[in-house]
Design a protein around this motif. Structure first.
Motif, PDB file in Angstrom:
ATOM      1  N   LEU A   1      49.458 -26.465  14.956  1.00 22.82           N
ATOM      2  CA  LEU A   1      49.455 -27.293  16.338  1.00 22.82           C
ATOM      3  C   LEU A   1      50.791 -27.306  17.040  1.00 22.82           C
ATOM      4  CD1 LEU A   1      47.499 -30.483  16.267  1.00 22.82           C
ATOM      5  CD2 LEU A   1      47.494 -28.800  18.283  1.00 22.82           C
ATOM      6  N   SER A   2      51.865 -27.454  16.174  1.00 23.45           N
ATOM      7  CA  SER A   2      53.173 -27.973  16.959  1.00 23.45           C
ATOM      8  C   SER A   2      53.679 -26.386  17.352  1.00 23.45           C
ATOM      9  CB  SER A   2      54.107 -28.481  15.754  1.00 23.45           C
ATOM     10  OG  SER A   2      55.371 -28.760  16.225  1.00 23.45           O
ATOM     11  N   ARG A   3      53.634 -25.365  16.407  1.00 19.44           N
ATOM     12  CA  ARG A   3      53.976 -24.220  16.747  1.00 19.44           C
ATOM     13  C   ARG A   3      53.358 -23.617  17.997  1.00 19.44           C
ATOM     14  NH1 ARG A   3      53.095 -19.780  12.589  1.00 19.44           N
ATOM     15  NH2 ARG A   3      50.807 -20.075  13.413  1.00 19.44           N
ATOM     16  N   SER A   4      52.134 -23.747  17.862  1.00 19.67           N
ATOM     17  CA  SER A   4      51.569 -23.190  19.393  1.00 19.67           C
ATOM     18  C   SER A   4      51.849 -23.925  20.626  1.00 19.67           C
ATOM     19  CB  SER A   4      50.014 -23.101  18.806  1.00 19.67           C
ATOM     20  OG  SER A   4      49.259 -24.050  19.072  1.00 19.67           O
ATOM     21  N   GLY A   5      52.046 -25.030  20.244  1.00 16.60           N
ATOM     22  CA  GLY A   5      52.435 -25.890  21.377  1.00 16.60           C
ATOM     23  C   GLY A   5      53.685 -25.501  22.031  1.00 16.60           C
ATOM     24  N   HIS A   6      54.715 -25.337  21.180  1.00 19.71           N
ATOM     25  CA  HIS A   6      56.136 -25.146  21.525  1.00 19.71           C
ATOM     26  C   HIS A   6      56.223 -23.556  22.215  1.00 19.71           C
ATOM     27  CE1 HIS A   6      57.663 -28.455  18.903  1.00 19.71           C
ATOM     28  NE2 HIS A   6      58.766 -28.368  19.707  1.00 19.71           N
ATOM     29  N   GLU A   7      55.326 -22.586  21.662  1.00 18.74           N
ATOM     30  CA  GLU A   7      55.231 -21.501  22.203  1.00 18.74           C
ATOM     31  C   GLU A   7      54.774 -21.241  23.649  1.00 18.74           C
ATOM     32  OE1 GLU A   7      53.138 -19.203  19.004  1.00 18.74           O
ATOM     33  OE2 GLU A   7      55.018 -18.858  17.866  1.00 18.74           O
ATOM     34  N   SER A   8      53.821 -22.192  23.792  1.00 20.16           N
ATOM     35  CA  SER A   8      53.123 -22.112  25.204  1.00 20.16           C
ATOM     36  C   SER A   8      54.056 -22.854  26.140  1.00 20.16           C
ATOM     37  CB  SER A   8      51.682 -22.798  25.157  1.00 20.16           C
ATOM     38  OG  SER A   8      51.599 -24.162  25.631  1.00 20.16           O
ATOM     39  N   ALA A   9      54.843 -23.989  25.613  1.00 22.68           N
ATOM     40  CA  ALA A   9      55.656 -24.482  26.628  1.00 22.68           C
ATOM     41  C   ALA A   9      56.798 -23.516  26.699  1.00 22.68           C
ATOM     42  CB  ALA A   9      56.358 -25.823  26.201  1.00 22.68           C
ATOM     43  N   LEU A  10      57.242 -23.027  25.774  1.00 21.83           N
ATOM     44  CA  LEU A  10      58.166 -21.861  26.345  1.00 21.83           C
ATOM     45  C   LEU A  10      57.824 -20.650  27.005  1.00 21.83           C
ATOM     46  CD1 LEU A  10      61.291 -21.372  24.990  1.00 21.83           C
ATOM     47  CD2 LEU A  10      60.434 -20.360  22.986  1.00 21.83           C
ATOM     48  N   ARG A  11      56.724 -20.137  26.794  1.00 23.97           N
ATOM     49  CA  ARG A  11      56.145 -19.253  27.947  1.00 23.97           C
ATOM     50  C   ARG A  11      56.278 -19.729  29.152  1.00 23.97           C
ATOM     51  NH1 ARG A  11      52.491 -18.119  23.886  1.00 23.97           N
ATOM     52  NH2 ARG A  11      50.757 -19.500  24.839  1.00 23.97           N
ATOM     53  N   LEU A  12      55.647 -21.017  29.365  1.00 17.95           N
ATOM     54  CA  LEU A  12      55.827 -21.482  30.645  1.00 17.95           C
ATOM     55  C   LEU A  12      57.019 -21.763  31.192  1.00 17.95           C
ATOM     56  CD1 LEU A  12      53.494 -24.366  31.471  1.00 17.95           C
ATOM     57  CD2 LEU A  12      55.675 -24.899  31.899  1.00 17.95           C
ATOM     58  N   LEU A  13      57.954 -21.942  30.556  1.00 16.24           N
ATOM     59  CA  LEU A  13      59.510 -22.272  31.358  1.00 16.24           C
ATOM     60  C   LEU A  13      59.752 -20.721  31.517  1.00 16.24           C
ATOM     61  CD1 LEU A  13      61.318 -24.676  28.712  1.00 16.24           C
ATOM     62  CD2 LEU A  13      60.572 -25.004  31.098  1.00 16.24           C
ATOM     63  N   ARG A  14      59.733 -19.602  30.686  1.00 15.72           N
ATOM     64  CA  ARG A  14      60.360 -18.341  30.856  1.00 15.72           C
ATOM     65  C   ARG A  14      59.415 -17.765  32.123  1.00 15.72           C
ATOM     66  NH1 ARG A  14      62.692 -16.834  25.976  1.00 15.72           N
ATOM     67  NH2 ARG A  14      61.309 -17.141  24.333  1.00 15.72           N
ATOM     68  N   ARG A  15      58.150 -18.030  32.347  1.00 13.83           N
ATOM     69  CA  ARG A  15      57.544 -17.442  33.342  1.00 13.83           C
ATOM     70  C   ARG A  15      57.889 -18.208  34.731  1.00 13.83           C
ATOM     71  NH1 ARG A  15      52.025 -19.322  33.130  1.00 13.83           N
ATOM     72  NH2 ARG A  15      52.343 -19.043  31.033  1.00 13.83           N
ATOM     73  N   ALA A  16      58.000 -19.642  34.724  1.00 17.51           N
ATOM     74  CA  ALA A  16      58.565 -20.452  36.086  1.00 17.51           C
ATOM     75  C   ALA A  16      59.940 -19.755  36.298  1.00 17.51           C
ATOM     76  CB  ALA A  16      58.813 -21.584  35.481  1.00 17.51           C
ATOM     77  N   ILE A  17      60.734 -19.322  35.543  1.00 13.53           N
ATOM     78  CA  ILE A  17      62.187 -18.924  35.765  1.00 13.53           C
ATOM     79  C   ILE A  17      62.092 -17.441  36.407  1.00 13.53           C
ATOM     80  CG2 ILE A  17      64.109 -18.067  34.835  1.00 13.53           C
ATOM     81  CD1 ILE A  17      63.946 -20.508  32.671  1.00 13.53           C
ATOM     82  N   SER A  18      61.076 -16.958  35.675  1.00 16.41           N
ATOM     83  CA  SER A  18      61.058 -15.152  36.271  1.00 16.41           C
ATOM     84  C   SER A  18      60.527 -15.170  37.689  1.00 16.41           C
ATOM     85  CB  SER A  18      60.017 -14.658  35.166  1.00 16.41           C
ATOM     86  OG  SER A  18      58.828 -14.958  35.522  1.00 16.41           O
ATOM     87  N   GLU A  19      59.656 -16.449  38.247  1.00 18.07           N
ATOM     88  CA  GLU A  19      59.071 -16.318  39.301  1.00 18.07           C
ATOM     89  C   GLU A  19      60.037 -16.611  40.525  1.00 18.07           C
ATOM     90  OE1 GLU A  19      55.594 -18.635  39.678  1.00 18.07           O
ATOM     91  OE2 GLU A  19      54.688 -17.819  37.779  1.00 18.07           O
ATOM     92  N   GLY A  20      60.968 -17.324  40.227  1.00 19.82           N
ATOM     93  CA  GLY A  20      62.080 -17.835  41.204  1.00 19.82           C
ATOM     94  C   GLY A  20      63.333 -16.835  41.399  1.00 19.82           C
ATOM     95  N   SER A  21      63.710 -16.487  42.430  1.00 17.86           N
ATOM     96  CA  SER A  21      64.687 -15.820  42.793  1.00 17.86           C
ATOM     97  C   SER A  21      65.987 -16.315  42.841  1.00 17.86           C
ATOM     98  CB  SER A  21      64.480 -14.610  43.896  1.00 17.86           C
ATOM     99  OG  SER A  21      64.032 -15.372  45.102  1.00 17.86           O
ATOM    100  N   THR A  22      66.156 -17.478  43.039  1.00 16.24           N
ATOM    101  CA  THR A  22      67.333 -18.288  43.065  1.00 16.24           C
ATOM    102  C   THR A  22      67.535 -19.516  42.217  1.00 16.24           C
ATOM    103  OG1 THR A  22      66.541 -19.813  44.948  1.00 16.24           O
ATOM    104  CG2 THR A  22      67.674 -17.912  45.548  1.00 16.24           C
TER     105      THR A  22
END
Lengths: 199, 199
Positions: A63-84
């Motif tokens: 649970l903990s690992r998959s939760g951390h991984e999904s939060a991490l994916r979400l952060l990366r995606r958010a950063i990749s979507e912004g240009s500034t």
DNA sequence: CAGGTAACTAAGCGCTTGCTTAGTTTCTCT
DNA sequence: AGAGAAACTAAGCAAGCGCTTAGTTACCTG
């Protein structure tokens, strides 16, 4: 289906066990949750848990690992979507906050139960946590470098930003009326203020 | 003194029990802590706990209540020392943060273990928690009223300020080099930024 | 449709838990 | 000094814990 089952009866047994464990761990904590709670929450007999997981701790780790991984994916995606840096910080804070609201049970397990893991498992999720931390700090550093952010110390500020988002898992309750989107927007606005952006 | 005792041997038995319980609850959580852990931490036999406290939960309640009361006193004192909302917010944030660092074991019990109390005891500490919340919100409202603060929503902002301070109990460890005063000053500065004061 | 495998349960084992009981020591007060 | 109260311990009880074992049912494959 057992009359005590609380998780989605159409999901796979492993998924039902993870759901039931997330709910119980979030509600009462790892140690106060019994394997019988989890089994009956998933509509199984007490022994049914051990067909799929070797121990209660292994269930927490998955649970903990998959939760951390999904939060991490979400952060990366958010950063990749912004240009500034400003866009990146705004999106990151909104999405990360929304995740803590929508997945507040998993989020509580992620934020508050990881010290009950074995030392090896704990080390593994700590690496994921450090990664999250440095993703946020990097956005701040880029914003400072290009002059759009003004912060005294990017590590301290990143920690405060994460505190605001993470703490949602502590105070949020499904009885609260504000929607995930609203809470996310509020925290994104607070984040921009904290780094002195947008004026 | 028992070879396993970890608390100050010169303190009264009740104080040693409270100390040992605070340490154990902070480290492992309420349910993972056994009454034998607490007893031996205080240099007593397992039965010795029950001379002074009726149950493990009663011990948690006493710790939790006195912890909440001391945090509340600290907030009130900080507010009474400042003559402007800016001074009040700055002092409040610094002192509240310092308390979370210096008393991080008690602070963890206060912030993370209160849901293991009985419904009656839980209600009692929830009242103290709401009081803290409104003390902070009142400072913000006064700052908005006199024009020194600019915030979108004082409730949301108060919650974010408390998140930053409270979250210290989650991430702080005595191995960290920064002093309580430094961490307090950092958070006080972040608080002033968050409310748009001081420029 | 036989044979093998995976999913599941009934029963329960060994251990730890919170707490009690019965008794002893230590302290207090006259 | 001696009585009474308070602090404390040794021993242990009933209940609940994580997990195992032995056996049954359901399912896939040739």
């Amino acid at each position: 289906m057992s009359p005590t089952a609380t998780s989605d009866p159409d999901a796979s047994t492993v998924d039902r066990l993870m759901q039931a464990a997330a709910q119980a761990f979030a509600e009462k904590g790892f140690h106060a949750t019994t394997t019988r709670d989890i089994a009956s929450g998933a509509g199984l007999s007490p022994a049914g848990v051990y067909v799929h997981f070797g121990s209660k701790e292994e269930l927490l780790f998955n649970l903990s690992r998959s939760g951390h991984e999904s939060a991490l994916r979400l952060l990366r995606r958010a950063i990749s979507e912004g240009s500034t840096p400003t866009e990146q910080l705004e999106t990151l804070m909104a999405r990360f906050t929304e995740w803590h609201v929508e997945q507040y049970q998993v989020a509580r397990v992620v934020q508050y139960e990881h010290h009950h893991l074995t030392p090896e498992h704990h080390a593994e999720v700590l690496a994921l946590r450090k990664e999250m931390d440095s993703l946020v700090r990097d956005v701040l550093d880029r914003g400072v470098a290009d002059g759009t952010f003004s912060v005294d110390d990017s590590a301290d500020t990143a920690l405060a930003l994460l505190s605001i988002a993470v703490d949602v898992a502590r105070w949020y309750s499904p009885t609260i009326k504000r929607t995930p989107t609203e809470i996310g927007a509020t925290n994104a606005a607070l984040a921009l203020r904290l780094v002195g952006a947008g004026r």
